[in-house]
Design a protein around this motif. Structure first.
Motif, PDB file in Angstrom:
ATOM      1  N   SER A   7       2.425 -10.052   8.618  1.00 23.75           N
ATOM      2  CA  SER A   7       1.378  -9.066   8.401  1.00 23.75           C
ATOM      3  C   SER A   7       1.808  -8.113   7.288  1.00 23.75           C
ATOM      4  O   SER A   7       2.937  -8.185   6.775  1.00 23.75           O
ATOM      5  N   VAL A   8       0.904  -7.190   6.916  1.00 22.21           N
ATOM      6  CA  VAL A   8       1.252  -6.207   5.885  1.00 22.21           C
ATOM      7  C   VAL A   8       2.437  -5.371   6.335  1.00 22.21           C
ATOM      8  O   VAL A   8       3.379  -5.120   5.570  1.00 22.21           O
ATOM      9  N   ALA A   9       2.417  -4.933   7.595  1.00 20.19           N
ATOM     10  CA  ALA A   9       3.532  -4.132   8.106  1.00 20.19           C
ATOM     11  C   ALA A   9       4.832  -4.931   8.087  1.00 20.19           C
ATOM     12  O   ALA A   9       5.892  -4.404   7.741  1.00 20.19           O
ATOM     13  N   GLY A  10       4.755  -6.211   8.439  1.00 16.05           N
ATOM     14  CA  GLY A  10       5.950  -7.038   8.416  1.00 16.05           C
ATOM     15  C   GLY A  10       6.488  -7.239   7.016  1.00 16.05           C
ATOM     16  O   GLY A  10       7.704  -7.241   6.794  1.00 16.05           O
ATOM     17  N   LYS A  11       5.584  -7.404   6.042  1.00 16.81           N
ATOM     18  CA  LYS A  11       6.026  -7.573   4.652  1.00 16.81           C
ATOM     19  C   LYS A  11       6.671  -6.290   4.128  1.00 16.81           C
ATOM     20  O   LYS A  11       7.713  -6.341   3.451  1.00 16.81           O
ATOM     21  N   VAL A  12       6.054  -5.144   4.411  1.00 18.93           N
ATOM     22  CA  VAL A  12       6.623  -3.877   3.954  1.00 18.93           C
ATOM     23  C   VAL A  12       7.973  -3.632   4.608  1.00 18.93           C
ATOM     24  O   VAL A  12       8.928  -3.174   3.964  1.00 18.93           O
ATOM     25  N   GLU A  13       8.087  -3.946   5.900  1.00 15.23           N
ATOM     26  CA  GLU A  13       9.369  -3.755   6.579  1.00 15.23           C
ATOM     27  C   GLU A  13      10.452  -4.654   5.990  1.00 15.23           C
ATOM     28  O   GLU A  13      11.590  -4.213   5.753  1.00 15.23           O
ATOM     29  N   LEU A  14      10.117  -5.926   5.752  1.00 11.05           N
ATOM     30  CA  LEU A  14      11.101  -6.845   5.184  1.00 11.05           C
ATOM     31  C   LEU A  14      11.529  -6.388   3.793  1.00 11.05           C
ATOM     32  O   LEU A  14      12.727  -6.397   3.461  1.00 11.05           O
ATOM     33  N   TYR A  15      10.564  -5.981   2.973  1.00 14.93           N
ATOM     34  CA  TYR A  15      10.893  -5.504   1.626  1.00 14.93           C
ATOM     35  C   TYR A  15      11.781  -4.259   1.690  1.00 14.93           C
ATOM     36  O   TYR A  15      12.773  -4.149   0.943  1.00 14.93           O
ATOM     37  N   THR A  16      11.448  -3.318   2.575  1.00 14.19           N
ATOM     38  CA  THR A  16      12.229  -2.084   2.678  1.00 14.19           C
ATOM     39  C   THR A  16      13.646  -2.372   3.152  1.00 14.19           C
ATOM     40  O   THR A  16      14.624  -1.814   2.628  1.00 14.19           O
ATOM     41  N   ARG A  17      13.770  -3.229   4.155  1.00 14.10           N
ATOM     42  CA  ARG A  17      15.113  -3.533   4.678  1.00 14.10           C
ATOM     43  C   ARG A  17      15.992  -4.177   3.611  1.00 14.10           C
ATOM     44  O   ARG A  17      17.159  -3.804   3.436  1.00 14.10           O
ATOM     45  N   TRP A  18      15.460  -5.154   2.893  1.00 14.69           N
ATOM     46  CA  TRP A  18      16.276  -5.830   1.894  1.00 14.69           C
ATOM     47  C   TRP A  18      16.570  -4.920   0.717  1.00 14.69           C
ATOM     48  O   TRP A  18      17.599  -5.081   0.039  1.00 14.69           O
ATOM     49  N   THR A  19      15.713  -3.954   0.456  1.00 14.30           N
ATOM     50  CA  THR A  19      16.020  -2.975  -0.579  1.00 14.30           C
ATOM     51  C   THR A  19      17.262  -2.185  -0.214  1.00 14.30           C
ATOM     52  O   THR A  19      18.167  -1.985  -1.043  1.00 14.30           O
ATOM     53  N   PHE A  20      17.328  -1.735   1.044  1.00 15.59           N
ATOM     54  CA  PHE A  20      18.502  -0.971   1.470  1.00 15.59           C
ATOM     55  C   PHE A  20      19.727  -1.865   1.651  1.00 15.59           C
ATOM     56  O   PHE A  20      20.860  -1.399   1.492  1.00 15.59           O
ATOM     57  N   HIS A  21      19.527  -3.131   1.989  1.00 11.63           N
ATOM     58  CA  HIS A  21      20.666  -4.049   2.032  1.00 11.63           C
ATOM     59  C   HIS A  21      21.272  -4.221   0.636  1.00 11.63           C
ATOM     60  O   HIS A  21      22.497  -4.367   0.503  1.00 11.63           O
ATOM     61  N   LEU A  22      20.413  -4.210  -0.387  1.00 14.46           N
ATOM     62  CA  LEU A  22      20.914  -4.356  -1.755  1.00 14.46           C
ATOM     63  C   LEU A  22      21.681  -3.126  -2.227  1.00 14.46           C
ATOM     64  O   LEU A  22      22.406  -3.192  -3.234  1.00 14.46           O
ATOM     65  N   PHE A  23      21.514  -1.991  -1.529  1.00 15.40           N
ATOM     66  CA  PHE A  23      22.280  -0.807  -1.888  1.00 15.40           C
ATOM     67  C   PHE A  23      23.781  -1.041  -1.726  1.00 15.40           C
ATOM     68  O   PHE A  23      24.593  -0.412  -2.416  1.00 15.40           O
ATOM     69  N   VAL A  24      24.168  -1.933  -0.812  1.00 15.79           N
ATOM     70  CA  VAL A  24      25.592  -2.197  -0.582  1.00 15.79           C
ATOM     71  C   VAL A  24      26.244  -2.787  -1.821  1.00 15.79           C
ATOM     72  O   VAL A  24      27.240  -2.232  -2.338  1.00 15.79           O
ATOM     73  N   PRO A  25      25.744  -3.906  -2.377  1.00 20.73           N
ATOM     74  CA  PRO A  25      26.386  -4.409  -3.614  1.00 20.73           C
ATOM     75  C   PRO A  25      26.180  -3.493  -4.809  1.00 20.73           C
ATOM     76  O   PRO A  25      27.038  -3.443  -5.708  1.00 20.73           O
ATOM     77  N   ILE A  26      25.057  -2.754  -4.832  1.00 23.54           N
ATOM     78  CA  ILE A  26      24.837  -1.839  -5.961  1.00 23.54           C
ATOM     79  C   ILE A  26      25.911  -0.750  -5.976  1.00 23.54           C
ATOM     80  O   ILE A  26      26.515  -0.450  -7.018  1.00 23.54           O
ATOM     81  N   GLU A  27      26.154  -0.145  -4.812  1.00 26.01           N
ATOM     82  CA  GLU A  27      27.190   0.888  -4.752  1.00 26.01           C
ATOM     83  C   GLU A  27      28.570   0.308  -5.056  1.00 26.01           C
ATOM     84  O   GLU A  27      29.384   0.930  -5.755  1.00 26.01           O
ATOM     85  N   LEU A  28      28.836  -0.883  -4.533  1.00 24.71           N
ATOM     86  CA  LEU A  28      30.153  -1.486  -4.752  1.00 24.71           C
ATOM     87  C   LEU A  28      30.405  -1.768  -6.224  1.00 24.71           C
ATOM     88  O   LEU A  28      31.473  -1.429  -6.767  1.00 24.71           O
TER      89      LEU A  28
END
Length: 421
Positions: free
Chosen positions: A12-33
């Motif tokens: 659903s739209v909520a599921g897509k937004v949640e998945l996009y948001t989560r993976w955005t913050f997951h990408l913060f780990v390699p970005i900071e590293l």
């Protein structure tokens, strides 16, 4: 192709937004590293920083990035209502950041980490990412601002107290505060947007459940109105017939004849309730569908010119509009819905088409419909009509109802007659 993209399209739209948001913050780990952990390694050859010191700083940035990623995941669980607010974890991450940066400043002071620019980039970078992650745990822009300013002061305080000067301390405060405000704003907005989308999704589901509950209440009220009055009269006349029969009065037979007539009338009225009670008005249903779908954020276009239709045809098509509107709200992720009514040479054609439909593991594949559409086929079959439902493309679903203008006089289905009997 659909198998490769189904993991996304089935959401659903909520599921897509949640998945996009989560993976955005997951990408913060390699970005900071790579952004801050790579600085000590790249500078170790051109600065007095030893290899051991560079590896130590890189490991600290890695641990910090993982802690922030874990806190971000738990904070998003709180935003979506899965977990409570991670207050203890947030406090632990803030304390770990302050302790780690204090250790970096102490080693900088003792000469173990002599490169000031590398040390400053590490403590400022970890502080900024901490502010962004903590912003997911607080509500309100003002509190996010307090977190950014507090992080700047806590980070700069050891720099000043351990003798590195006021100017580096002031630069640290400004860098952490400005960078933290920007990161906190982006992270806080992402969390707020996810919460809004989740609330809209819950509101749409609630509207669908309310529509079903209203339908059940209406059905219950009609049955009560029909049966409550008639059963009371039957009970009263039956009691009167018993008393008259015991006294040998011939009027008892007349009362039982009246009871039989009322029972047959009740049977007919209940059959009408089961079949399509109180004659659903097509115009009312069309306007109701437009209002409900617009309120749910779905663009509803109704193309239904005024045509004179028999009451039986109006009732049958009104039920189609009512049931398909409920299905649009409850299934898929629609953004638009088009309802069209056309009069043909020998009947009426009604089409309801919406986008946002998706095949969910075959459960909604063409030709495999639920009990709602099966009930509509039975209703339309009772008036000589037909119903077709299926996908016109991978994400659009269309329901087509055809009803002849000459409605059969006996509109009760065999199943309804058996049920009532």
């Amino acid at each position: 192709m659909s198998a490769m993209t189904g993991w996304w399209s089935r959401r659903s739209v909520a599921g897509k937004v949640e998945l996009y948001t989560r993976w955005t913050f997951h990408l913060f780990v390699p970005i900071e590293l790579f952004a801050f952990g790579g600085i000590p390694l790249s500078r170790s050859a051109d600065s007095p920083l030893s290899t051991a010191g560079a590896v130590g700083l890189c490991l600290w940035v890695l641990v910090h990035a993982l802690l922030c990623g874990f806190l971000a995941s738990r904070s998003l669980d709180h935003t979506t209502g899965v977990r409570p607010r991670p207050v203890r974890l947030a406090t632990g991450v803030a304390a770990a950041t302050a302790t780690g940066n204090l250790a970096v400043v102490v080693l900088w002071t003792t000469g173990a980490l002599p490169d000031a620019s590398v040390n400053a980039s590490v403590i400022v970078g970890t502080a900024v990412f901490t502010v962004g992650t903590l912003a997911l745990c607080v509500d309100g822009v003002r509190r996010m601002l307090y977190v950014a300013l507090g992080a700047g002061l806590v980070t700069a305080l050891p720099v000043v107290l351990l003798g590195h000067g006021l100017l580096p301390g002031a630069a640290t405060v400004v860098a952490v505060a400005v960078g933290g405000c920007g990161t906190a704003g982006a992270c806080g907005f992402s969390s707020w947007l996810l919460g809004v989308v989740q609330e809209l999704e819950r509101s749409r589901d609630l509207k669908a459940r309310l529509a079903v509950a209203e339908e059940r209440l209406r059905f219950g009220r009609d049955l009560h109105d029909v049966m409550g009055r008639n059963l009371s009269v039957i009970a009263l006349k039956s009691e009167l017939a018993v008393q008259l029969t015991r006294r040998g009065r011939p009027e008892g037979v007349d009362q039982m004849v009246e009871v039989q007539r009322i029972a047959q009338e009740s049977q007919r009225e209940v059959r009408e309730v089961v079949r399509g009670y109180r004659e659903a008005d097509l115009r009312v249903e069309l306007e109701g569908a437009r209002g409900v779908l617009d309120a749910a954020g779905i663009d509803c276009a109704v193309d239904a010119p005024a045509v004179e239709l028999p009451s039986g045809v109006q009732s049958a098509l009104g039920w189609v509009v009512r049931e398909t509107t409920t299905n649009v709200l409850r299934h898929g992720d629609p953004r638009r819905c088009a309802i069209a009514l056309r009069r043909t040479a020998d009947g009426v054609l009604l089409t309801v088409e919406n986008d946002g439909a998706a095949v969910r593991d075959g459960a909604a594949a063409p030709g495999r419909t639920g009990s709602g559409l099966a009930g509509l086929r039975e209703r339309l079959g009772a008036v000589g009509g037909t119903l077709e439902a299926g996908f016109v493309d991978p994400h659009s679903f269309r329901v087509t109802a055809r009803v002849p203008l000459a409605v059969p006089e006996q509109t009760g289905t065999r199943q309804e007659r058996e049920t009532v009997a």
